[in-house]
Write a protein that holds these residues in place. Structure first.
Motif, PDB file in Angstrom:
ATOM      1  N   ALA A 182       0.843  -1.189   0.000  1.00 30.94           N
ATOM      2  CA  ALA A 182       0.000   0.000   0.000  1.00 30.94           C
ATOM      3  C   ALA A 182       0.883   1.246   0.000  1.00 30.94           C
ATOM      4  CB  ALA A 182      -0.902  -0.017   1.231  1.00 30.94           C
ATOM      5  N   ALA A 183       0.379   2.333  -0.573  1.00 30.70           N
ATOM      6  CA  ALA A 183       1.117   3.591  -0.543  1.00 30.70           C
ATOM      7  C   ALA A 183       1.326   4.007   0.908  1.00 30.70           C
ATOM      8  CB  ALA A 183       0.344   4.661  -1.305  1.00 30.70           C
ATOM      9  N   PRO A 184       2.527   4.442   1.261  1.00 31.18           N
ATOM     10  CA  PRO A 184       2.776   4.838   2.648  1.00 31.18           C
ATOM     11  C   PRO A 184       1.837   5.962   3.099  1.00 31.18           C
ATOM     12  CG  PRO A 184       4.836   4.648   1.437  1.00 31.18           C
ATOM     13  CD  PRO A 184       3.735   4.542   0.430  1.00 31.18           C
ATOM     14  N   GLN A 185       1.411   5.881   4.337  1.00 30.66           N
ATOM     15  CA  GLN A 185       0.602   6.954   4.906  1.00 30.66           C
ATOM     16  C   GLN A 185       1.480   8.179   5.141  1.00 30.66           C
ATOM     17  OE1 GLN A 185      -1.400   5.683   8.476  1.00 30.66           O
ATOM     18  NE2 GLN A 185      -2.485   4.011   7.464  1.00 30.66           N
ATOM     19  N   THR A 186       0.891   9.361   4.967  1.00 29.98           N
ATOM     20  CA  THR A 186       1.617  10.607   5.204  1.00 29.98           C
ATOM     21  C   THR A 186       1.079  11.362   6.408  1.00 29.98           C
ATOM     22  OG1 THR A 186       0.167  11.776   3.641  1.00 29.98           O
ATOM     23  CG2 THR A 186       2.231  10.853   2.774  1.00 29.98           C
ATOM     24  N   GLN A 187       0.042  10.851   7.044  1.00 28.64           N
ATOM     25  CA  GLN A 187      -0.522  11.531   8.205  1.00 28.64           C
ATOM     26  C   GLN A 187       0.375  11.363   9.416  1.00 28.64           C
ATOM     27  OE1 GLN A 187      -3.738   8.587   7.826  1.00 28.64           O
ATOM     28  NE2 GLN A 187      -3.870   8.629  10.078  1.00 28.64           N
ATOM     29  N   ALA A 188       0.292  12.322  10.344  1.00 25.77           N
ATOM     30  CA  ALA A 188       1.127  12.305  11.538  1.00 25.77           C
ATOM     31  C   ALA A 188       0.304  12.209  12.807  1.00 25.77           C
ATOM     32  CB  ALA A 188       2.005  13.554  11.585  1.00 25.77           C
ATOM     33  N   ALA A 224       0.918   1.108   9.794  1.00 25.44           N
ATOM     34  CA  ALA A 224       1.151   0.755   8.398  1.00 25.44           C
ATOM     35  C   ALA A 224       2.431   1.465   7.941  1.00 25.44           C
ATOM     36  CB  ALA A 224      -0.040   1.204   7.559  1.00 25.44           C
ATOM     37  N   PRO A 225       2.984   1.115   6.775  1.00 26.42           N
ATOM     38  CA  PRO A 225       4.137   1.865   6.259  1.00 26.42           C
ATOM     39  C   PRO A 225       3.838   3.358   6.178  1.00 26.42           C
ATOM     40  CG  PRO A 225       3.830  -0.135   4.997  1.00 26.42           C
ATOM     41  CD  PRO A 225       2.637  -0.027   5.903  1.00 26.42           C
ATOM     42  N   LEU A 226       4.822   4.162   6.559  1.00 24.43           N
ATOM     43  CA  LEU A 226       4.653   5.609   6.637  1.00 24.43           C
ATOM     44  C   LEU A 226       5.686   6.316   5.768  1.00 24.43           C
ATOM     45  CD1 LEU A 226       4.354   5.972  10.528  1.00 24.43           C
ATOM     46  CD2 LEU A 226       2.485   5.750   8.886  1.00 24.43           C
ATOM     47  N   ARG A 227       5.415   7.576   5.465  1.00 25.02           N
ATOM     48  CA  ARG A 227       6.393   8.489   4.876  1.00 25.02           C
ATOM     49  C   ARG A 227       6.053   9.870   5.439  1.00 25.02           C
ATOM     50  NH1 ARG A 227      11.309   7.763   2.640  1.00 25.02           N
ATOM     51  NH2 ARG A 227      10.486   6.048   1.386  1.00 25.02           N
ATOM     52  N   VAL A 228       6.505  10.106   6.690  1.00 24.45           N
ATOM     53  CA  VAL A 228       6.172  11.321   7.424  1.00 24.45           C
ATOM     54  C   VAL A 228       7.454  12.105   7.685  1.00 24.45           C
ATOM     55  CG1 VAL A 228       5.192  12.266   9.541  1.00 24.45           C
ATOM     56  CG2 VAL A 228       4.187  10.210   8.522  1.00 24.45           C
ATOM     57  N   PRO A 229       7.639  13.274   7.063  1.00 24.97           N
ATOM     58  CA  PRO A 229       8.826  14.093   7.359  1.00 24.97           C
ATOM     59  C   PRO A 229       8.820  14.500   8.833  1.00 24.97           C
ATOM     60  CG  PRO A 229       7.718  14.857   5.361  1.00 24.97           C
ATOM     61  CD  PRO A 229       6.783  13.883   6.023  1.00 24.97           C
ATOM     62  N   LEU A 230       9.952  14.291   9.513  1.00 22.50           N
ATOM     63  CA  LEU A 230      10.009  14.577  10.943  1.00 22.50           C
ATOM     64  C   LEU A 230      10.353  16.040  11.224  1.00 22.50           C
ATOM     65  CD1 LEU A 230      11.692  11.286  12.184  1.00 22.50           C
ATOM     66  CD2 LEU A 230       9.316  12.016  12.478  1.00 22.50           C
ATOM     67  N   GLN A 284      19.525  10.713  18.140  1.00 17.75           N
ATOM     68  CA  GLN A 284      20.000  11.172  16.837  1.00 17.75           C
ATOM     69  C   GLN A 284      19.410  10.354  15.695  1.00 17.75           C
ATOM     70  OE1 GLN A 284      24.282  11.115  17.033  1.00 17.75           O
ATOM     71  NE2 GLN A 284      24.372  12.864  18.426  1.00 17.75           N
ATOM     72  N   ARG A 285      18.758   9.278  16.030  1.00 19.85           N
ATOM     73  CA  ARG A 285      18.172   8.409  15.011  1.00 19.85           C
ATOM     74  C   ARG A 285      16.705   8.733  14.725  1.00 19.85           C
ATOM     75  NH1 ARG A 285      21.330   3.990  13.631  1.00 19.85           N
ATOM     76  NH2 ARG A 285      23.322   3.963  14.726  1.00 19.85           N
ATOM     77  N   TRP A 286      16.194   9.799  15.342  1.00 21.93           N
ATOM     78  CA  TRP A 286      14.878  10.339  14.991  1.00 21.93           C
ATOM     79  C   TRP A 286      15.143  11.448  13.970  1.00 21.93           C
ATOM     80  CZ3 TRP A 286       9.895   9.023  16.305  1.00 21.93           C
ATOM     81  CH2 TRP A 286       8.896   9.960  16.066  1.00 21.93           C
ATOM     82  N   ALA A 287      15.210  11.073  12.683  1.00 21.05           N
ATOM     83  CA  ALA A 287      15.629  12.017  11.651  1.00 21.05           C
ATOM     84  C   ALA A 287      15.114  11.566  10.301  1.00 21.05           C
ATOM     85  CB  ALA A 287      17.157  12.121  11.617  1.00 21.05           C
ATOM     86  N   GLY A 288      15.034  12.517   9.388  1.00 23.35           N
ATOM     87  CA  GLY A 288      14.578  12.198   8.046  1.00 23.35           C
ATOM     88  C   GLY A 288      13.081  11.977   8.006  1.00 23.35           C
ATOM     89  N   ASP A 289      12.652  10.912   7.341  1.00 25.29           N
ATOM     90  CA  ASP A 289      11.241  10.543   7.274  1.00 25.29           C
ATOM     91  C   ASP A 289      10.966   9.383   8.215  1.00 25.29           C
ATOM     92  OD1 ASP A 289      10.881  12.445   5.336  1.00 25.29           O
ATOM     93  OD2 ASP A 289      10.820  11.040   3.662  1.00 25.29           O
ATOM     94  N   LEU A 290       9.833   9.432   8.878  1.00 22.42           N
ATOM     95  CA  LEU A 290       9.375   8.312   9.695  1.00 22.42           C
ATOM     96  C   LEU A 290       8.767   7.267   8.778  1.00 22.42           C
ATOM     97  CD1 LEU A 290       8.897   7.288  12.631  1.00 22.42           C
ATOM     98  CD2 LEU A 290       6.643   8.373  12.511  1.00 22.42           C
ATOM     99  N   LEU A 291       9.297   6.038   8.821  1.00 23.86           N
ATOM    100  CA  LEU A 291       8.827   4.959   7.955  1.00 23.86           C
ATOM    101  C   LEU A 291       7.919   3.975   8.691  1.00 23.86           C
ATOM    102  CD1 LEU A 291      12.125   4.112   6.050  1.00 23.86           C
ATOM    103  CD2 LEU A 291      10.375   5.805   5.463  1.00 23.86           C
ATOM    104  N   LEU A 292       8.034   3.926  10.006  1.00 22.08           N
ATOM    105  CA  LEU A 292       7.271   2.988  10.815  1.00 22.08           C
ATOM    106  C   LEU A 292       7.212   3.506  12.240  1.00 22.08           C
ATOM    107  CD1 LEU A 292       6.078   0.122  11.535  1.00 22.08           C
ATOM    108  CD2 LEU A 292       8.438  -0.560  11.991  1.00 22.08           C
ATOM    109  N   LEU A 293       6.057   3.380  12.865  1.00 24.65           N
ATOM    110  CA  LEU A 293       5.905   3.729  14.276  1.00 24.65           C
ATOM    111  C   LEU A 293       5.282   2.542  14.988  1.00 24.65           C
ATOM    112  CD1 LEU A 293       6.237   6.037  16.348  1.00 24.65           C
ATOM    113  CD2 LEU A 293       3.859   6.663  15.876  1.00 24.65           C
ATOM    114  N   GLY A 294       5.821   2.188  16.146  1.00 25.85           N
ATOM    115  CA  GLY A 294       5.297   1.076  16.930  1.00 25.85           C
ATOM    116  C   GLY A 294       5.157   1.468  18.387  1.00 25.85           C
TER     117      GLY A 294
END
Length: 334
Positions: A182-188, A224-230, A284-294
């Protein structure tokens, strides 16, 4: 012989990483998977060898078999090359009577003091020592490597009294990836009173995602798979009710780092709804785009929780809550 790598880590770190890896197993890929590379052992070892603390390595009955001799048993695979993505899975079909912590090391180079491998590029998993066949799905989230060219399979460490007595059989090792995603979610932000919103590991109800931490230490909620700019979003804010335990854990995968990351937070296990604002900026590893949240709402066996909402935000959310700390009679504003 290659020196030990991951076993230099502390026991606490290893147990945490095991929990992280297994949490990711609740993220079921959408659709089917296809094998990118596969080693089956119907006729020969398929290039797997360079064994350390292993003897009598041979192929029989469609499996690569051997005897575990000492504290750091592992097999090294042959060279190959695949492009690395976040959602690929290492599958290992295996049986053994030596249970405990195993690891898969992975690398994109042959240049290191350990034949290409290095500490920090490994994914732990728990091996069942019941002598029965099991298929282990190991999710390395190794996307920052760009490519993968070598694997190393580490077995569980035997008790000293059992050295030379424990055996293993590996039916296959393969790397697979989803054919349909599925297309990654972009919601935060997610309001679970309106449904699961693609999250797994819990039951959607009118009040939120219900979660029960039974005997399975692998239980967790996963997006689900994400693409959320942090960017400046350095807070994970969640509204939750929990009845047991002192610690919860937030987990994530970012585009800038391989592996699954984690941060613990303290609970108020009184069965009432509370807002938890977790500051992840120290990582320091909270950077870029968020791909997964658990989320593991509570690490306590038998805990019940209802997660009402989760949001990734630039500032803490929700009203302040006052906690009276009886030691010293200090008031703390959460």
């Amino acid at each position: 012989m290659y020196p030990t790598l991951g076993r230099e880590a502390t026991t606490v770190r290893l147990l945490l990483l095991v929990a992280l890896v297994i949490c990711c197993a609740s993220l079921r890929a959408q659709g089917n998977t296809r094998a990118l590379i596969e080693w089956t052992f119907d006729q020969d070892a398929q290039g797997w060898g360079a064994a350390n603390h292993i003897s009598d390595l041979h192929v029989a009955d469609g499996a690569l078999q051997g005897r575990i001799m000492d504290w750091d048993p592992f097999l090294r695979g042959p060279e190959f090359e695949i492009s690395a993505t976040p959602w690929q899975i290492i599958e290992v079909r295996m049986k053994t009577d030596c249970g405990g912590g195993g690891e898969v090391f992975w690398t994109n180079t042959t240049e290191s003091p350990y034949g290409g491998f290095s500490p920090g590029k490994e994914t732990p998993f728990t091996i069942l020592g019941d002598g029965q066949w099991h298929t282990y799905q190991i999710r390395p989230h190794w996307h920052k490597e760009g490519k993968i060219i070598l694997l190393r399979l580490d077995f569980a460490k035997p008790d000293p009294a059992d050295a030379g007595k424990k055996t293993f059989a590996v039916g296959y090792i393969r790397i697979v990836e989803p054919t349909e995603a599925a297309a990654p979610q972009t919601q935060a932000a997610w309001d679970f009173t309106k449904g699961a919103a693609g999250w797994t590991g819990g039951e959607a109800t009118a009040t939120g995602l219900q979660f029960t931490r039974g005997d399975d230490p692998q239980a967790a909620l996963a997006s689900a798979p994400l693409r959320v700019p942090l960017g400046d979003r350095t807070w994970v804010s969640l509204r939750m009710t929990v009845d047991k335990g002192s610690t919860g854990t937030v987990r994530w995968v970012s585009s800038e780092h391989s592996g699954l990351q984690a941060q613990d937070f303290s609970l108020r296990p009184d069965g009432k709804s509370h807002t938890y604002n977790i500051d992840v900026s120290p990582s320091q590893r909270w950077a870029g785009d968020l791909l997964l949240l658990g989320l593991t709402p509570s690490t306590a066996t038998g805990a019940n929780a209802t997660v009402h909402s989760i949001a990734i935000s630039e500032e803490p959310l929700g009203p302040p809550e006052v906690t009276v700390t009886y030691a010293g009679l200090e008031n703390a504003i959460n």
